[in-house]
Design an enzyme around this catalytic site. Sequence first.
Site, PDB file in Angstrom:
ATOM      1  CG  ASN A   9      -1.729   1.229   1.618  1.00 61.60           C
ATOM      2  OD1 ASN A   9      -1.834   2.139   0.558  1.00 61.60           O
ATOM      3  ND2 ASN A   9      -2.270   1.443   2.352  1.00 61.60           N
ATOM      4  CD1 TRP A  10       3.478   0.854  -2.894  1.00 65.38           C
ATOM      5  CD2 TRP A  10       3.385   1.861  -4.798  1.00 65.38           C
ATOM      6  NE1 TRP A  10       3.912  -0.195  -3.752  1.00 65.38           N
ATOM      7  CE2 TRP A  10       3.889   0.511  -4.961  1.00 65.38           C
ATOM      8  CE3 TRP A  10       3.266   2.758  -5.874  1.00 65.38           C
ATOM      9  CZ2 TRP A  10       4.425   0.262  -6.252  1.00 65.38           C
ATOM     10  CZ3 TRP A  10       3.634   2.300  -7.270  1.00 65.38           C
ATOM     11  CH2 TRP A  10       4.058   0.913  -7.304  1.00 65.38           C
ATOM     12  CE  LYS A  11      -0.272   3.181   4.725  1.00 56.68           C
ATOM     13  NZ  LYS A  11       0.093   3.425   6.259  1.00 56.68           N
ATOM     14  CG  HIS A  95      -5.636   1.900   5.350  1.00 64.22           C
ATOM     15  ND1 HIS A  95      -5.342   2.948   6.448  1.00 64.22           N
ATOM     16  CD2 HIS A  95      -4.684   0.927   5.526  1.00 64.22           C
ATOM     17  CE1 HIS A  95      -4.060   2.561   6.564  1.00 64.22           C
ATOM     18  NE2 HIS A  95      -3.578   1.359   5.969  1.00 64.22           N
ATOM     19  CD  GLU A  97      -2.658   5.729   7.034  1.00 61.65           C
ATOM     20  OE1 GLU A  97      -3.032   5.750   5.547  1.00 61.65           O
ATOM     21  OE2 GLU A  97      -1.767   4.872   7.563  1.00 61.65           O
ATOM     22  CD  GLU A 165      -3.666  -2.526   7.504  1.00 61.67           C
ATOM     23  OE1 GLU A 165      -2.479  -2.807   6.985  1.00 61.67           O
ATOM     24  OE2 GLU A 165      -4.099  -1.425   7.285  1.00 61.67           O
ATOM     25  N   GLY A 171       2.721   2.367  10.822  1.00 62.52           N
ATOM     26  CA  GLY A 171       3.677   3.482  10.611  1.00 62.52           C
ATOM     27  C   GLY A 171       4.315   3.779  12.012  1.00 62.52           C
ATOM     28  CB  SER A 211       5.575  -1.870  11.955  1.00 59.86           C
ATOM     29  OG  SER A 211       4.953  -0.637  12.342  1.00 59.86           O
ATOM     30  N   GLY A 232       2.924  -1.205   4.369  1.00 55.80           N
ATOM     31  CA  GLY A 232       2.671   0.385   3.968  1.00 55.80           C
ATOM     32  C   GLY A 232       4.231   0.839   3.783  1.00 55.80           C
TER      33      GLY A 232
HETATM   34  P1  PGA Z   1       2.848   0.319   7.684  1.00 57.06           P
HETATM   35  O1  PGA Z   1       1.490   0.508   6.912  1.00 57.06           O
HETATM   36  O2  PGA Z   1       3.491  -1.084   7.225  1.00 57.06           O
HETATM   37  O3  PGA Z   1       3.572   1.347   7.330  1.00 57.06           O
HETATM   38  O4  PGA Z   1       2.799   0.206   9.192  1.00 57.06           O
HETATM   39  C1  PGA Z   1       0.552  -0.716   6.775  1.00 57.06           C
HETATM   40  C2  PGA Z   1      -0.810   0.035   6.323  1.00 57.06           C
HETATM   41  O5  PGA Z   1      -1.108   0.950   6.704  1.00 57.06           O
HETATM   42  O6  PGA Z   1      -1.265  -0.675   5.560  1.00 57.06           O
END
Ligand code: PGA
Length: 251
Positions: A9-11, A95, A97, A165, A171, A211, A232
Amino acid sequence: MRTPFVVGNWKLNKTIAEALAHVTEIKNQLGAVKGVQVGVAPPATAIYAVGKRLEDSAIAVCAQDAYWEPNGAWTGELSPQILQDAGASWIIVGHSERRQHFNETNETVGKKARAVIGCAIGAIVCVGETLAERDAGRTLGVIDAQLAGALEGVTNTELLVIAYEPVWAIGTGRTATPAQAQEVHAHIRTQLAGRYGAETSQKVRIQYGGSVKPSNAAELMSQPDIDGALVGGASLEAADFIAIVKAARPS
Ligand code: PGA
């Protein structure tokens, strides 16, 4: 029996040129990897270009979100249909976020999941508790409410993937221990069994996210109910993402 599914997931990262360079490296290095399904979720602006670059590859192009209406006066939104037209075959919904910063609720996540699967596109439905919820002993109750909202009216489980998650692990560099993750994954599978029957529940992939990095990926994905990862930060470095995909290979 379940093929692990690892998605990057490149966000909100990478221009079209950067996305193409990145995915070309991933494709070149993962061409020969067997037994793992791989996906990348670039920003929507790069989906078409990345999809073209992956035409001769098994790597799936994913979108990071979708609105539930197919078209109409919804300025700024993208529907499953329009993302599929651009090349997406999987769409992430719910997600954390999106839930945290864009007011998504269990109900709207459910609308999105139904719309995505209704278009014969795969849905990666994200669930996970905050640190306060975990500390209050509410993890499983929160997951149950999220699943109930997200899976309302979802019947085609072949197009369904769940991503667990924990919000406190996203993150932050703080990963759930394999045992903590496995406990929730097993619980999710029990919930799926209640909804779809035991046999079907054994076929649904449940990814872990939060993470994930090359150093912890193998141990996490060796847990019996962890069927891949939603990655991510580490998916932005080709070498790290490739190492995580390789760690998912069934031994
Ligand atoms: P992260 O994000 O690997 O940077 O913790 C995971 C995600 O949000 O899917």
